[in-house]
Design a protein around this motif. Structure first.
Motif, mmCIF file in Angstrom:
data_model
loop_
_atom_site.group_PDB
_atom_site.id
_atom_site.type_symbol
_atom_site.label_atom_id
_atom_site.label_comp_id
_atom_site.label_asym_id
_atom_site.label_seq_id
_atom_site.Cartn_x
_atom_site.Cartn_y
_atom_site.Cartn_z
ATOM 1 N N HIS A 1 0.836 -1.198 0.000
ATOM 2 C CA HIS A 1 0.000 0.000 0.000
ATOM 3 C C HIS A 1 0.875 1.253 0.000
ATOM 4 O O HIS A 1 1.958 1.265 0.571
ATOM 5 N N CYS A 2 0.395 2.279 -0.642
ATOM 6 C CA CYS A 2 1.095 3.557 -0.717
ATOM 7 C C CYS A 2 1.267 4.125 0.692
ATOM 8 O O CYS A 2 0.332 4.128 1.493
ATOM 9 N N ALA A 3 2.470 4.595 1.000
ATOM 10 C CA ALA A 3 2.761 5.142 2.321
ATOM 11 C C ALA A 3 2.269 6.579 2.454
ATOM 12 O O ALA A 3 2.242 7.126 3.546
ATOM 13 N N GLY A 4 1.903 7.201 1.343
ATOM 14 C CA GLY A 4 1.349 8.557 1.367
ATOM 15 C C GLY A 4 2.378 9.589 1.779
ATOM 16 O O GLY A 4 3.490 9.611 1.266
ATOM 17 N N THR A 5 2.022 10.443 2.718
ATOM 18 C CA THR A 5 2.889 11.562 3.090
ATOM 19 C C THR A 5 4.165 11.122 3.788
ATOM 20 O O THR A 5 5.119 11.887 3.843
ATOM 21 N N SER A 6 4.239 9.900 4.288
ATOM 22 C CA SER A 6 5.474 9.448 4.937
ATOM 23 C C SER A 6 6.501 8.944 3.928
ATOM 24 O O SER A 6 7.641 8.677 4.286
ATOM 25 N N CYS A 7 6.130 8.828 2.667
ATOM 26 C CA CYS A 7 7.060 8.419 1.613
ATOM 27 C C CYS A 7 7.840 9.633 1.130
ATOM 28 O O CYS A 7 7.271 10.705 0.930
ATOM 29 N N MET A 8 9.155 9.469 0.899
ATOM 30 C CA MET A 8 9.960 10.612 0.471
ATOM 31 C C MET A 8 9.694 10.998 -0.988
ATOM 32 O O MET A 8 10.082 12.060 -1.431
ATOM 33 N N ALA A 9 9.001 10.154 -1.750
ATOM 34 C CA ALA A 9 8.684 10.459 -3.145
ATOM 35 C C ALA A 9 7.275 11.011 -3.305
ATOM 36 O O ALA A 9 6.770 11.094 -4.404
ATOM 37 N N TYR A 10 6.650 11.408 -2.226
ATOM 38 C CA TYR A 10 5.271 11.895 -2.248
ATOM 39 C C TYR A 10 5.275 13.390 -1.969
ATOM 40 O O TYR A 10 5.799 13.834 -0.960
ATOM 41 N N LYS A 11 4.735 14.169 -2.897
ATOM 42 C CA LYS A 11 4.756 15.626 -2.732
ATOM 43 C C LYS A 11 3.465 16.214 -3.290
ATOM 44 O O LYS A 11 3.075 15.898 -4.406
ATOM 45 N N ASN A 12 2.814 17.051 -2.516
ATOM 46 C CA ASN A 12 1.588 17.745 -2.929
ATOM 47 C C ASN A 12 0.510 16.792 -3.453
ATOM 48 O O ASN A 12 -0.150 17.069 -4.447
ATOM 49 N N GLY A 13 0.363 15.651 -2.806
ATOM 50 C CA GLY A 13 -0.676 14.715 -3.188
ATOM 51 C C GLY A 13 -0.365 13.857 -4.400
ATOM 52 O O GLY A 13 -1.228 13.161 -4.905
ATOM 53 N N HIS A 14 0.873 13.898 -4.900
ATOM 54 C CA HIS A 14 1.261 13.123 -6.073
ATOM 55 C C HIS A 14 2.508 12.302 -5.769
ATOM 56 O O HIS A 14 3.403 12.758 -5.055
ATOM 57 N N CYS A 15 2.572 11.121 -6.348
ATOM 58 C CA CYS A 15 3.750 10.271 -6.206
ATOM 59 C C CYS A 15 4.750 10.644 -7.300
ATOM 60 O O CYS A 15 4.465 10.502 -8.487
ATOM 61 N N LEU A 16 5.911 11.126 -6.908
ATOM 62 C CA LEU A 16 6.915 11.541 -7.894
ATOM 63 C C LEU A 16 7.522 10.357 -8.618
ATOM 64 O O LEU A 16 7.940 10.486 -9.773
ATOM 65 N N ARG A 17 7.577 9.204 -7.992
ATOM 66 C CA ARG A 17 8.101 8.009 -8.651
ATOM 67 C C ARG A 17 7.227 7.611 -9.825
ATOM 68 O O ARG A 17 7.724 7.267 -10.896
ATOM 69 N N LEU A 18 5.919 7.643 -9.636
ATOM 70 C CA LEU A 18 5.017 7.249 -10.724
ATOM 71 C C LEU A 18 5.011 8.272 -11.842
ATOM 72 O O LEU A 18 4.890 7.919 -13.014
ATOM 73 N N GLU A 19 5.153 9.553 -11.512
ATOM 74 C CA GLU A 19 5.186 10.587 -12.552
ATOM 75 C C GLU A 19 6.426 10.420 -13.426
ATOM 76 O O GLU A 19 6.365 10.591 -14.628
ATOM 77 N N LYS A 20 7.569 10.050 -12.833
ATOM 78 C CA LYS A 20 8.786 9.847 -13.623
ATOM 79 C C LYS A 20 8.640 8.664 -14.550
ATOM 80 O O LYS A 20 9.065 8.703 -15.688
ATOM 81 N N SER A 21 8.025 7.578 -14.076
ATOM 82 C CA SER A 21 7.889 6.403 -14.928
ATOM 83 C C SER A 21 6.912 6.650 -16.078
ATOM 84 O O SER A 21 7.029 6.035 -17.135
ATOM 85 N N GLU A 22 5.947 7.527 -15.912
ATOM 86 C CA GLU A 22 5.007 7.847 -16.982
ATOM 87 C C GLU A 22 5.659 8.683 -18.083
ATOM 88 O O GLU A 22 5.257 8.646 -19.224
ATOM 89 N N GLU A 23 6.685 9.469 -17.731
ATOM 90 C CA GLU A 23 7.354 10.318 -18.714
ATOM 91 C C GLU A 23 8.189 9.517 -19.693
ATOM 92 O O GLU A 23 8.418 9.923 -20.816
ATOM 93 N N LEU A 24 8.667 8.341 -19.262
ATOM 94 C CA LEU A 24 9.546 7.537 -20.122
ATOM 95 C C LEU A 24 8.842 6.923 -21.257
ATOM 96 O O LEU A 24 7.980 6.826 -21.785
#
Length: 61
Positions: free
Chosen positions: A38-61
């Motif tokens: 399950h997504c850790a949400g705000t406790s994850c270091m890749a989570y910012k402003n309600g968005h997962c930065l890890r998933l956004e990077k993988s979508e750009e590729l």
């Protein structure tokens, strides 16, 4: 219905379970199971402003 907040599944928090058991002839049999955590949400270091930065990077590729 549950009042609990629905959590998303994260591919980066994947867990692999391995089970061993004996088959009919006495041979060992291995079973592998992949599960997303399950997504850790705000406790994850890749989570910012309600968005997962890890998933956004993988979508750009």
């Amino acid at each position: 219905m549950n009042d609990k907040k629905e959590s998303r599944l994260c591919p980066f928090r994947r867990s692999l379970m391995r089970n061993h058991k004996r088959a009919a002839q006495g041979d060992m049999q291995e079973t592998y199971t992949n599960r997303f955590g399950h997504c850790a949400g705000t406790s994850c270091m890749a989570y910012k402003n309600g968005h997962c930065l890890r998933l956004e990077k993988s979508e750009e590729l």
